[in-house]
Enzyme design. Structure first.
Site, PDB file in Angstrom:
ATOM      1  N   GLN A   1       0.792  -1.229   0.000  1.00 21.02           N
ATOM      2  CA  GLN A   1       0.000   0.000   0.000  1.00 21.02           C
ATOM      3  C   GLN A   1       0.825   1.280   0.000  1.00 21.02           C
ATOM      4  O   GLN A   1       0.349   2.306  -0.461  1.00 21.02           O
ATOM      5  CB  GLN A   1      -0.942   0.018   1.213  1.00 21.02           C
ATOM      6  CG  GLN A   1      -2.096  -0.966   1.108  1.00 21.02           C
ATOM      7  CD  GLN A   1      -3.072  -0.788   2.237  1.00 21.02           C
ATOM      8  OE1 GLN A   1      -2.785  -0.134   3.229  1.00 21.02           O
ATOM      9  NE2 GLN A   1      -4.245  -1.377   2.100  1.00 21.02           N
TER      10      GLN A   1
ATOM     11  N   TYR B   1       2.978 -11.449   3.805  1.00 21.61           N
ATOM     12  CA  TYR B   1       2.623 -10.044   3.612  1.00 21.61           C
ATOM     13  C   TYR B   1       3.251  -9.525   2.319  1.00 21.61           C
ATOM     14  O   TYR B   1       4.473  -9.541   2.161  1.00 21.61           O
ATOM     15  CB  TYR B   1       3.076  -9.178   4.790  1.00 21.61           C
ATOM     16  CG  TYR B   1       2.433  -9.523   6.120  1.00 21.61           C
ATOM     17  CD1 TYR B   1       1.273 -10.305   6.197  1.00 21.61           C
ATOM     18  CD2 TYR B   1       2.976  -9.069   7.307  1.00 21.61           C
ATOM     19  CE1 TYR B   1       0.694 -10.617   7.415  1.00 21.61           C
ATOM     20  CE2 TYR B   1       2.405  -9.378   8.534  1.00 21.61           C
ATOM     21  CZ  TYR B   1       1.262 -10.150   8.586  1.00 21.61           C
ATOM     22  OH  TYR B   1       0.699 -10.456   9.801  1.00 21.61           O
TER      23      TYR B   1
ATOM     24  N   TRP C   1      -3.470  -8.141  17.290  1.00 23.63           N
ATOM     25  CA  TRP C   1      -3.521  -7.356  16.062  1.00 23.63           C
ATOM     26  C   TRP C   1      -4.887  -6.688  15.920  1.00 23.63           C
ATOM     27  O   TRP C   1      -5.873  -7.125  16.513  1.00 23.63           O
ATOM     28  CB  TRP C   1      -3.173  -8.177  14.831  1.00 23.63           C
ATOM     29  CG  TRP C   1      -3.997  -9.402  14.515  1.00 23.63           C
ATOM     30  CD1 TRP C   1      -3.813 -10.666  14.985  1.00 23.63           C
ATOM     31  CD2 TRP C   1      -5.105  -9.478  13.611  1.00 23.63           C
ATOM     32  NE1 TRP C   1      -4.739 -11.521  14.438  1.00 23.63           N
ATOM     33  CE2 TRP C   1      -5.541 -10.824  13.591  1.00 23.63           C
ATOM     34  CE3 TRP C   1      -5.768  -8.544  12.804  1.00 23.63           C
ATOM     35  CZ2 TRP C   1      -6.610 -11.262  12.813  1.00 23.63           C
ATOM     36  CZ3 TRP C   1      -6.828  -8.972  12.035  1.00 23.63           C
ATOM     37  CH2 TRP C   1      -7.251 -10.307  12.038  1.00 23.63           C
TER      38      TRP C   1
ATOM     39  N   PRO D   1      -5.971  -3.668  17.099  1.00 25.00           N
ATOM     40  CA  PRO D   1      -6.582  -3.107  18.311  1.00 25.00           C
ATOM     41  C   PRO D   1      -7.541  -1.957  18.018  1.00 25.00           C
ATOM     42  O   PRO D   1      -8.404  -1.658  18.852  1.00 25.00           O
ATOM     43  CB  PRO D   1      -5.375  -2.625  19.123  1.00 25.00           C
ATOM     44  CG  PRO D   1      -4.293  -2.410  18.118  1.00 25.00           C
ATOM     45  CD  PRO D   1      -4.511  -3.455  17.066  1.00 25.00           C
TER      46      PRO D   1
ATOM     47  N   GLN E   1       1.279   8.699  12.148  1.00 26.25           N
ATOM     48  CA  GLN E   1       0.378   7.739  12.784  1.00 26.25           C
ATOM     49  C   GLN E   1       1.110   6.975  13.881  1.00 26.25           C
ATOM     50  O   GLN E   1       0.552   6.693  14.942  1.00 26.25           O
ATOM     51  CB  GLN E   1      -0.170   6.754  11.741  1.00 26.25           C
ATOM     52  CG  GLN E   1      -1.167   7.377  10.772  1.00 26.25           C
ATOM     53  CD  GLN E   1      -1.597   6.395   9.691  1.00 26.25           C
ATOM     54  OE1 GLN E   1      -0.787   5.626   9.175  1.00 26.25           O
ATOM     55  NE2 GLN E   1      -2.865   6.422   9.338  1.00 26.25           N
TER      56      GLN E   1
ATOM     57  N   ASN F   1       0.105   6.953  17.834  1.00 27.08           N
ATOM     58  CA  ASN F   1      -0.301   5.711  18.486  1.00 27.08           C
ATOM     59  C   ASN F   1       0.554   5.345  19.687  1.00 27.08           C
ATOM     60  O   ASN F   1       0.058   4.757  20.657  1.00 27.08           O
ATOM     61  CB  ASN F   1      -0.287   4.555  17.478  1.00 27.08           C
ATOM     62  CG  ASN F   1      -1.428   4.638  16.473  1.00 27.08           C
ATOM     63  OD1 ASN F   1      -2.394   5.370  16.663  1.00 27.08           O
ATOM     64  ND2 ASN F   1      -1.309   3.887  15.397  1.00 27.08           N
TER      65      ASN F   1
END
Length: 336
Positions: free
Chosen positions: A27, A54, A205, A207, A291, A295
């Site tokens: 992405q 992945y 994973w 959350p 981000q 976080n």
């Protein structure tokens, strides 16, 4: 950053762990991915989680390149094996001895390291004898290619069986990596009690429930352009279960709770999972460095008991608690 022991072991990991599931190699551009990793390191994150599947192995390569030059002993690097990789031939999947042995070598090469701190069974393989799988993992550990073993999305029964075999083989199975959030609590009734008994921690994973708990999805409105809910390749199917007005309305009602604690909605969601003493780490991903910076502020936050109760009251019956969902959402047979 705060650090917690992983299971009944002496290994400490950062309670906010950086994961690159839906971003690296697919992405976001590699340069941006590297910036996110640098932001994680700058914030005190020392633990990085990936998997060979992945972006069909690209995510491991991106992470390995981004961590190049860092002191290896100061990092904890985790990866996983199960899902199809490469050309996806008949043996390029599962937890057979062949696939595990070939996969660990590929992962180490891509990650540019001699060993991983934790090697995880990415799902349970119904088509391989568990004894074969655990013997292969034991050999990986004895060869020095992994220090510890973990699993992901295994039921309590599967976890007990795997842990018993690991103990017989003299290796440490110390972690479970399930989905867990305010909205998805299926591990609480069976997996968590079994894990506490066995000395296994959760590395959870999603959350923030694939972004739903950030509050960016509004009831009665179309999802924002470019968000996960609009990306068919980036998890839109998984997020659908939460994309109804009842859930989204209740999530909006969490905003005053976050405000009272001086947290963003994402920080509240991450801090919430970390209140569970069986959770060693919350996995966060990022498509932008800021981000990560936001976080990590969830680290070390204590949510008062009365606020935890208030959250339960707000969310009510939209919370998924059915312990059977772990088995339901796991593959009943290999995908190829």
């Amino acid at each position: 950053m705060e650090f917690r022991y992983l299971g009944n072991s002496g290994l400490k990991i950062s309670e906010i762990t950086y994961g690159n599931w839906l971003t690296h190699g697919s992405q976001v551009e590699n340069e941006t991915a590297t910036q996110c990793v640098r932001a994680a390191l700058d914030a005190g994150i020392s633990t990085f989680d990936t998997a060979d599947v992945y972006a069909n192995t690209k995510a491991e390569s991106v992470l390995g390149e981004a961590l190049k030059g860092e002191r290896r002993e100061s990092l904890e690097i985790f990866t996983k094996v199960y899902w199809p990789t490469g050309p996806q031939g008949k043996n390029d999947v599962g937890l057979s001895r062949k696939h595990i042995m070939e996969s660990i070598n590929g992962s180490l090469q891509r990650l540019q390291t001699d060993y991983v701190d934790l090697y995880q069974a990415h799902r349970y393989d119904t088509e391989t004898p568990l004894e074969e799988t655990m013997q292969a993992f034991a050999d990986v550990v004895r060869q020095g290619k992994a220090l510890y073993i973990g699993v992901s999305e295994w039921t309590a029964q599967q976890l007990r069986a795997g842990h018993a075999l690991a103990k017989e083989l003299g290796i440490q199975l110390i972690s479970s990596q399930p989905q867990y959030s305010m909205l998805w609590r299926v591990i609480e009734d069976e997996v968590v009690p079994a894990s506490r008994e066995l000395g296994v921690s959760q590395i959870v994973w999603s959350p923030v429930a694939q972004g739903v708990l950030t509050g960016k999805y509004k009831p009665g409105q179309q999802p924002p352009e470019g968000s996960r809910a609009t990306d068919e390749k980036g998890g839109a199917n998984m997020i659908k279960r939460f994309m109804n007005d009842d859930v989204l309305t209740r999530v909006q009602d969490l905003q005053p709770v976050a405000d009272d604690l001086g947290l963003s909605m994402a920080q509240l969601a991450i801090a919430w999972v970390l209140q569970n003493d069986n959770v060693a780490a919350a996995l966060i991903g990022a498509s932008r460095p800021e981000q990560v910076t936001d976080n990590v502020k969830a680290a070390g936050v204590t949510i008062p008991a009365e606020v935890m109760t208030r959250i339960d009251e707000i969310l009510g019956d939209v919370v998924e608690r059915d312990a059977g969902k772990t088995a339901e959402t796991s593959p009943q047979k290999r995908p190829v």
